[in-house]
Write a protein that holds these residues in place. Structure first.
Motif, PDB file in Angstrom:
ATOM      1  N   LEU A 160      21.733  55.681  63.288  1.00  0.00           N
ATOM      2  CA  LEU A 160      21.903  57.099  64.072  1.00  0.00           C
ATOM      3  C   LEU A 160      20.580  57.838  64.134  1.00  0.00           C
ATOM      4  CD1 LEU A 160      25.116  57.952  62.139  1.00  0.00           C
ATOM      5  CD2 LEU A 160      25.015  57.145  64.652  1.00  0.00           C
ATOM      6  N   ASP A 161      19.807  57.155  64.901  1.00  0.00           N
ATOM      7  CA  ASP A 161      18.489  58.076  64.806  1.00  0.00           C
ATOM      8  C   ASP A 161      18.402  59.531  65.158  1.00  0.00           C
ATOM      9  OD1 ASP A 161      15.296  56.997  66.667  1.00  0.00           O
ATOM     10  OD2 ASP A 161      15.764  58.847  65.324  1.00  0.00           O
ATOM     11  N   GLY A 162      17.869  60.277  64.364  1.00  0.00           N
ATOM     12  CA  GLY A 162      17.862  61.895  64.492  1.00  0.00           C
ATOM     13  C   GLY A 162      19.230  62.438  64.155  1.00  0.00           C
ATOM     14  N   GLY A 163      20.119  61.597  63.344  1.00  0.00           N
ATOM     15  CA  GLY A 163      21.372  62.283  62.767  1.00  0.00           C
ATOM     16  C   GLY A 163      20.881  63.164  61.383  1.00  0.00           C
ATOM     17  N   LEU A 164      21.928  63.753  61.038  1.00  0.00           N
ATOM     18  CA  LEU A 164      21.571  64.501  59.814  1.00  0.00           C
ATOM     19  C   LEU A 164      23.198  64.398  59.017  1.00  0.00           C
ATOM     20  CD1 LEU A 164      19.092  66.264  59.133  1.00  0.00           C
ATOM     21  CD2 LEU A 164      20.371  68.343  59.779  1.00  0.00           C
ATOM     22  N   VAL A 165      22.908  64.048  57.670  1.00  0.00           N
ATOM     23  CA  VAL A 165      24.026  64.498  57.053  1.00  0.00           C
ATOM     24  C   VAL A 165      24.399  65.797  56.389  1.00  0.00           C
ATOM     25  CG1 VAL A 165      25.341  63.833  54.861  1.00  0.00           C
ATOM     26  CG2 VAL A 165      24.167  62.147  55.919  1.00  0.00           C
ATOM     27  N   GLN A 166      25.597  66.291  56.961  1.00  0.00           N
ATOM     28  CA  GLN A 166      25.921  67.664  56.878  1.00  0.00           C
ATOM     29  C   GLN A 166      26.531  67.843  55.570  1.00  0.00           C
ATOM     30  OE1 GLN A 166      27.602  69.879  60.105  1.00  0.00           O
ATOM     31  NE2 GLN A 166      25.328  70.785  60.076  1.00  0.00           N
ATOM     32  N   ALA A 167      27.536  67.056  55.285  1.00  0.00           N
ATOM     33  CA  ALA A 167      28.533  67.337  54.232  1.00  0.00           C
ATOM     34  C   ALA A 167      28.994  65.660  53.465  1.00  0.00           C
ATOM     35  CB  ALA A 167      29.693  68.143  54.304  1.00  0.00           C
TER      36      ALA A 167
ATOM     37  N   GLU B  61      33.687  60.064  52.173  1.00  0.00           N
ATOM     38  CA  GLU B  61      32.992  59.950  53.572  1.00  0.00           C
ATOM     39  C   GLU B  61      31.930  61.118  53.718  1.00  0.00           C
ATOM     40  OE1 GLU B  61      36.752  61.063  55.512  1.00  0.00           O
ATOM     41  OE2 GLU B  61      36.361  63.348  55.263  1.00  0.00           O
ATOM     42  N   ILE B  62      31.444  60.927  54.646  1.00  0.00           N
ATOM     43  CA  ILE B  62      30.164  61.907  54.981  1.00  0.00           C
ATOM     44  C   ILE B  62      30.372  62.345  56.466  1.00  0.00           C
ATOM     45  CG2 ILE B  62      28.455  60.943  53.439  1.00  0.00           C
ATOM     46  CD1 ILE B  62      27.383  59.464  55.636  1.00  0.00           C
ATOM     47  N   ALA B  63      29.962  63.551  56.502  1.00  0.00           N
ATOM     48  CA  ALA B  63      30.033  64.214  57.799  1.00  0.00           C
ATOM     49  C   ALA B  63      28.613  64.128  58.522  1.00  0.00           C
ATOM     50  CB  ALA B  63      30.585  65.694  57.841  1.00  0.00           C
ATOM     51  N   VAL B  64      28.386  63.647  59.669  1.00  0.00           N
ATOM     52  CA  VAL B  64      27.004  63.623  60.308  1.00  0.00           C
ATOM     53  C   VAL B  64      26.873  64.325  61.589  1.00  0.00           C
ATOM     54  CG1 VAL B  64      25.419  61.634  61.037  1.00  0.00           C
ATOM     55  CG2 VAL B  64      26.970  61.277  59.038  1.00  0.00           C
ATOM     56  N   VAL B  65      26.024  64.846  61.555  1.00  0.00           N
ATOM     57  CA  VAL B  65      25.978  65.528  63.084  1.00  0.00           C
ATOM     58  C   VAL B  65      24.612  64.930  63.670  1.00  0.00           C
ATOM     59  CG1 VAL B  65      25.006  67.545  63.894  1.00  0.00           C
ATOM     60  CG2 VAL B  65      26.783  67.666  62.567  1.00  0.00           C
ATOM     61  N   ARG B  66      24.798  64.760  65.169  1.00  0.00           N
ATOM     62  CA  ARG B  66      23.684  64.016  65.743  1.00  0.00           C
ATOM     63  C   ARG B  66      23.795  64.433  67.369  1.00  0.00           C
ATOM     64  NH1 ARG B  66      23.532  57.929  67.826  1.00  0.00           N
ATOM     65  NH2 ARG B  66      21.322  57.706  68.325  1.00  0.00           N
TER      66      ARG B  66
END
Lengths: 90, 733
Positions: B367-374, B383-388
């Protein structure tokens, strides 16, 4: 405190070999009066800078030395035998 | 096999199994494991609880910076709280316990604090626990005391020993990673004395899990060859399990060597720990860089580690941090790490981060450019919440390897007050100029090649000077003192007997004052005697014979030589003086022999029954005065004789032409009036007039006195008074 002291007789030695007596002040003459002796026994300057002390090299030559060090930087500027220093100032 | 143990790989000995206990449960690991890696391999990710809210915590690193996995290791007197699980070598039979939880790690009542968190803001205790006042001692304080702290100390006596040692070297390399090893190799080959210290159990640093190649061979091959070569160089000392904790004046370093790992029983005679003081001509910091975690909600769940740790557990210990591992980092390094994990057998689920690149044909998502938010989960990551690109999704993972960049470990260089310097290009703080030189990642190097070159270069700067340097003996001053042939380092390195005594050689121009210059001392140098061999001072002959005759054991350097004879000498004096003062002249030839015999008798001092001028009447010559009338306690009351054992008292001899004048200043009563052969009581005062000590003054001759002081205080008194003559230009020894 400087970790290594250059004793004029024994060379470079760790500070643990020495006992520090205190400031290297000149003792007042016996007839100097009470005020002078009070100052000599109880009062000391606390300079941020050069300070001369009497150190005893107990674990080495067991001679008394006059160590001049900087109280802020811990650098030791000179170490001379106390007898030599006394004779030179006398 | 343990659920997270990889089928192959790792620097562990899979042929042997070690068993240990954690929180009462039995586990197994291999030699080469740490407690953290063995627990991870067994599928245990919950290892501790946080300080205040008792949040579930797991291991975060694979090195000494571990903040979470703090265990109490060992039992009984060897119990050690707050051990980092990543630094405890696994040994057979080890017993470990988690801390800061009740009743158990899995079910901790303290977690309720987490629910109260809105009320437990920082500093909440300033406004609470105030009323009622009585309740502080009975209720609040005991409760707070129990809740405070992490591990609990043991109360049983520790049966183990700890040592202190000094070491000296030309180059002190802190850190045994690629830069440190290259530096030690360069300097060692040039002939310098090198000490290389690393806090891990094996040298190698990042090379222990590095995937790159050095030359044509894998990094591991270069590491093995370098280690072998360093061990073969005689001037190189390698210290593992050694933490360098302090940098002091004059390039003296403090280091703590963990000889026996926590929880293990020390080998016979071996200490548990050794405190080193290392005096170095030069030092080099090759301590590497610490990986930074990233901030997001829930980033402390068990299962979230640094990327380097994930790699280290996989490649060094053969342990996967999870079955579905996500990597959250930036740049091309993220995919490299994920590839390495996958190659080791770890199941990689996804790579998330800025600029990570393309997935290509890899089996995991990128996930290029993604960010783990939580990160969500209870006692383990779920689990992890990812925003991309504005698109949010949830990934089902049980471990997350995170990297927020690297911070060079420059603590030692800044310890003495210098401020670290921010480097924009690296985005990190570096050691300031004028402190310790750094090399490798600690200096900001980003590639393995740069680390190796930097380390070698830093060591090579001074290597030319080292080739010519020899171990010099200590300066002999002005030739007045015969120094020991060994260098100062031998004195520190455990050989206590050598070189601690200085025997004076000839003292030119001081023959007439040799004894005066000696002043006070408990032992006498042979040379002074030599100078006065032909002197005509009274009493010298007797002293000389007492001291030089080997039958009496009275050598100048012998510890008991002087003391051994002085009571005898004293006795001989007083023997002369039975009935009057000793004139000190014309001693009969028999006197030394009598003294000798007395000296060999059980040593008991003789003191009159308290009166200042008590006489001591003893049989003359040849007979043991103590074997008289029923033994030591037998006294003839009619002649007012008594015996007291003062052999324990401190004893000081004062000799010299000004001895009496000097003692006038030591005692508050006059000593110059004391006749030869008499004993007086004296009270010693300090310079501020306070009573210092008391004892007897015995005048053996015009210039020779024998004092007693408090038991065991002779050295201290002597030291105090020996400073006095300095003002008159004479230094006493």
């Amino acid at each position: 405190m400087a970790s290594l002291i250059r004793c004029p007789h024994c060379g470079v030695r760790p500070k643990e070999e020495f006992t520090i007596r205190g400031a290297a002040l000149d003792r007042p003459a016996p007839d100097a009066g009470e005020a002078a002796f009070f100052d000599y026994v109880y009062l000391r300057d606390n300079p941020r800078g050069t300070y001369a002390e009497h150190w005893h090299h107990v674990a080495g030559c067991r001679r008394w030395l006059v160590v001049t060090r900087d109280t802020a930087t811990h650098a030791v500027t000179s170490v001379v035998d106390a007898a030599t220093a006394a004779r030179e100032t006398a | 096999m343990a659920p997270h143990r990889l089928p192959e790989g790792g620097r562990i000995d899979r042929s042997r199994t070690l068993s240990f206990r954690f929180d009462g449960r039995a586990f197994a690991g291999h030699p080469g494991d740490t407690v953290a890696s063995a627990l991870l391999g067994a599928g245990v990710s919950l290892m501790g609880r946080s300080f205040k809210y008792h949040r579930p915590r797991g291991v975060v690193t694979a090195n000494s910076a571990e903040p979470n996995a703090l265990l109490t290791v060992g039992t009984g007197g060897r119990r050690e709280p707050n051990c980092r699980a990543t630094m405890v070598d696994l040994t057979d039979g080890l017993v470990a316990e988690s801390q800061n939880r009740w009743p158990s790690l899995g079910f901790d009542v303290g977690a309720l604090n987490g629910l109260l968190s809105p009320f437990l803001a920082a500093g909440f205790y300033y406004k609470t626990f105030m009323a009622p006042g009585r309740a502080w001692e009975t209720l609040y304080e005991p409760f707070i005391r129990r809740a405070a702290g992490l591990g609990r100390a043991g109360y049983e006596p520790d049966p183990d020993a700890r040592e202190k040692r000094w070491a000296h070297c030309d180059l002190f390399v802190v850190g045994g990673g690629p830069a440190g090893l290259a530096a030690a190799l360069t300097a060692g080959r040039a002939g310098a004395r090198v000490i290389l210290a690393d806090e891990d159990a094996v040298l190698g640093g990042s090379l222990l899990h590095e995937t790159a190649r050095i030359g044509d061979a894998p990094a591991a091959d270069w590491l093995a060859a370098t280690r072998a070569e360093l061990e073969s160089l005689p001037s190189v000392r390698l210290m593992t399990r050694t933490t360098v904790f302090g940098w002091y004046d004059d390039m003296v370093f403090g280091a703590a060597e963990r000889v026996t790992p926590p929880g293990a029983v020390p080998a016979a005679g071996a200490p548990v720990e050794r405190l080193w003081r290392i005096a170095a001509a030069r030092a080099l910091l090759a301590t590497g860089a610490e990986e930074r975690p990233v901030v997001f909600a829930g980033n402390d769940r068990p299962g979230i580690t640094t990327a380097t740790a994930a790699l280290a557990y996989a490649r060094r210990f053969g342990v996967a941090i999870g079955r579905k591992v996500a990597v959250f980092a930036s740049g091309p390094g993220a995919i490299r790490t994920a590839d390495a994990l996958a190659a080791a057998g770890v199941g990689v689920a996804a790579v998330i981060g800025a600029g990570v690149g393309d997935a290509g044909d890899r089996p995991y998502r990128v996930l290029d450019g993604g960010l783990v938010q939580a990160a969500r989960g209870g006692k383990a990551l779920r689990e992890i919440a990812v925003v991309r690109d504005g698109h949010a999704e949830t990934l089902d993972v049980d471990a997350l390897a995170v990297s927020g960049g690297f911070s060079p470990r420059i603590h030692l260089a800044c310890q003495r007050g210098a401020r670290p310097v921010w480097n924009d290009a690296l985005g990190a703080f570096l050691a300031p100029a004028g402190t310790l030189p750094t090399a490798g990642s600690a200096a900001g190097a980003t590639t393995l090649a740069a680390c190796l070159e930097g380390g070698a270069a830093a060591a090579a700067i001074s290597s030319g000077r080292w080739a010519l340097r020899r171990r010099r003996p200590p300066s002999a001053g002005r030739g007045r003192w015969r120094g020991c042939a060994d260098g100062p380092d031998r004195l520190r390195e455990g050989r206590q007997g050598q070189g601690l005594r200085r025997l004076p050689e000839r003292r030119e121009g001081r023959r007439s004052r040799a004894l005066g210059a000696r002043g006070l001392r408990p032992r006498r140098a042979r040379q002074a005697l030599h100078d006065h061999r032909h002197g005509d001072r009274p009493g010298q002959a007797l002293q000389r014979q007492c001291r030089q005759d080997p039958r009496r054991g009275a050598r100048g350097g012998s510890r008991h030589g002087g003391h051994h004879d002085l009571p005898a000498l004293l006795h001989a004096r007083l023997l002369r003086g039975a009935g009057g003062a000793v004139d000190g002249q014309g001693l009969p030839a028999g006197a030394p022999l009598a003294a000798a015999r007395l000296g060999r008798a059980p040593r008991r001092g003789v003191r009159g029954g308290g009166a200042l001028d008590a006489r001591l009447a003893c049989p003359a010559g040849g007979r043991d005065p103590l074997a008289h009338d029923g033994g030591p306690r037998g006294g003839d009351r009619a002649s007012r004789r008594g015996l007291a054992d003062m052999s324990t008292l401190g004893k000081i001899e004062v000799m010299g032409p000004d001895a009496a004048v000097f003692l006038d200043r030591v005692y508050c009563n006059r000593v110059t009036d004391l006749s030869v052969g008499r004993v007086a009581y004296g009270l010693m005062l300090r310079e501020d007039g306070f009573a210092y000590d008391d004892g007897l003054v015995c005048r053996l001759a015009d210039d020779h006195f024998y004092l007693t002081t408090s038991t065991a205080m002779a050295g201290r008194r002597w030291r105090t008074w020996s400073s006095q003559p300095r003002r008159s230009g004479r230094n006493s020894t």
